[in-house]
Design a protein around this motif. Structure first.
Motif, mmCIF file in Angstrom:
data_model
loop_
_atom_site.group_PDB
_atom_site.id
_atom_site.type_symbol
_atom_site.label_atom_id
_atom_site.label_comp_id
_atom_site.label_asym_id
_atom_site.label_seq_id
_atom_site.Cartn_x
_atom_site.Cartn_y
_atom_site.Cartn_z
ATOM 1 N N SER A 1 8.472 -0.642 6.709
ATOM 2 C CA SER A 1 7.962 0.624 6.211
ATOM 3 C C SER A 1 7.609 1.622 7.308
ATOM 4 O O SER A 1 7.032 2.658 7.027
ATOM 5 C CB SER A 1 6.715 0.357 5.376
ATOM 6 N N ASP B 1 5.392 6.542 8.340
ATOM 7 C CA ASP B 1 4.897 5.336 7.674
ATOM 8 C C ASP B 1 5.154 5.471 6.172
ATOM 9 O O ASP B 1 4.602 6.359 5.518
ATOM 10 C CB ASP B 1 3.405 5.174 7.955
ATOM 11 N N ARG C 1 4.345 3.345 3.875
ATOM 12 C CA ARG C 1 3.287 2.711 3.069
ATOM 13 C C ARG C 1 1.927 3.035 3.673
ATOM 14 O O ARG C 1 1.202 2.143 4.116
ATOM 15 C CB ARG C 1 3.479 1.198 3.031
ATOM 16 N N PRO C 2 1.581 4.304 3.713
ATOM 17 C CA PRO C 2 0.306 4.661 4.355
ATOM 18 C C PRO C 2 -0.876 4.107 3.566
ATOM 19 O O PRO C 2 -0.846 4.047 2.336
ATOM 20 C CB PRO C 2 0.318 6.184 4.344
ATOM 21 N N THR C 3 -1.878 3.677 4.285
ATOM 22 C CA THR C 3 -3.096 3.148 3.655
ATOM 23 C C THR C 3 -4.307 3.885 4.212
ATOM 24 O O THR C 3 -4.219 4.579 5.216
ATOM 25 C CB THR C 3 -3.257 1.643 3.939
ATOM 26 N N GLY C 4 -5.403 3.715 3.557
ATOM 27 C CA GLY C 4 -6.660 4.268 4.034
ATOM 28 C C GLY C 4 -6.944 5.683 3.587
ATOM 29 O O GLY C 4 -7.916 6.281 4.029
ATOM 30 N N SER D 1 -8.290 8.459 1.118
ATOM 31 C CA SER D 1 -9.252 8.540 0.028
ATOM 32 C C SER D 1 -9.381 10.006 -0.364
ATOM 33 O O SER D 1 -9.780 10.821 0.471
ATOM 34 C CB SER D 1 -10.606 7.995 0.465
ATOM 35 N N GLU E 1 -6.658 8.000 -3.091
ATOM 36 C CA GLU E 1 -5.287 7.535 -3.024
ATOM 37 C C GLU E 1 -4.367 8.680 -3.453
ATOM 38 O O GLU E 1 -4.656 9.395 -4.409
ATOM 39 C CB GLU E 1 -5.071 6.340 -3.960
ATOM 40 N N TYR F 1 4.340 8.851 1.714
ATOM 41 C CA TYR F 1 4.600 8.482 3.101
ATOM 42 C C TYR F 1 3.860 9.466 3.991
ATOM 43 O O TYR F 1 3.503 10.562 3.568
ATOM 44 C CB TYR F 1 6.099 8.426 3.401
ATOM 45 N N SER F 2 3.587 9.058 5.214
ATOM 46 C CA SER F 2 2.901 9.945 6.151
ATOM 47 C C SER F 2 3.742 10.135 7.404
ATOM 48 O O SER F 2 4.524 9.261 7.789
ATOM 49 C CB SER F 2 1.521 9.394 6.520
#
Length: 173
Positions: A122, A140, A142-145, A147, A149, A158-159
């Motif tokens: 990813s 990326d 599958r960006p996470t974190g 807030s 979502e 994606y980021s």
């Protein structure tokens, strides 16, 4: 009617409890400035990188991130130099391969060199040196974190991130 001695004492104690942490925080920044002090110009330069605004046809800001655009930050939480970065979040209804193909072509045309593909399915990374600074471009899938979502409808988020160490030295993907 004037306040009684016990209520005056409580007010002084409360004021001291509220002001003391701020006093120490101010003293810490005078004694040892954080590594992000004075990075505003570099963060603006990162935010102006054209690839942050380049996206495949059909990509847009997630519904709940419209109007946000590029965000910047300086992370000074490790033993190395602080990490300066500019980021943008997109929602896309096509496939991940379409995103990577777009950035592979666009980054190469702008002089970026691919450094990693498929190490993490990813994520892909490119590097470039500009004005004596080593830059990393990261896509990326599958960006996470985030807030809140990102709301992407039927697509995915994606980021795109461009970053550099505060010292401008070479960093790895």
């Amino acid at each position: 009617m004037s306040p009684t001695a016990p209520s005056v004492g409580r007010r002084v104690l409360l004021a001291t409890a509220l002001l003391l942490p701020a006093t120490f925080a101010g003293a810490c920044s005078v004694v040892g400035e954080d590594g992000c002090h004075g990075t505003a110009a570099e963060l603006r330069r990162l935010a102006e990188q054209p690839l942050l605004a380049s996206a495949p046809t059909g990509a847009s800001a997630p519904a709940n991130y419209r109007g946000v655009g590029v965000t910047t930050g300086c992370d000074d939480d490790s033993s190395g130099p602080p990490w300066l970065h500019a980021d943008r979040l997109y929602a896309f209804s096509g496939g991940p391969d379409d995103v990577l193909a777009h950035y592979t072509k666009t980054a190469a045309a702008a002089g970026w060199l691919v450094r990693r593909t498929a190490a993490r399915v990813s994520e892909t990374c490119w590097t470039r040196t500009e004005q004596g600074r080593h830059l990393l471009l990261d896509v990326d899938l599958r960006p996470t974190g985030f807030s809140p979502e990102p709301e992407t409808g039927t697509g995915f988020a994606y980021s795109v991130s461009i970053g550099t160490g505060r010292d401008g030295g070479e960093e790895s993907c």
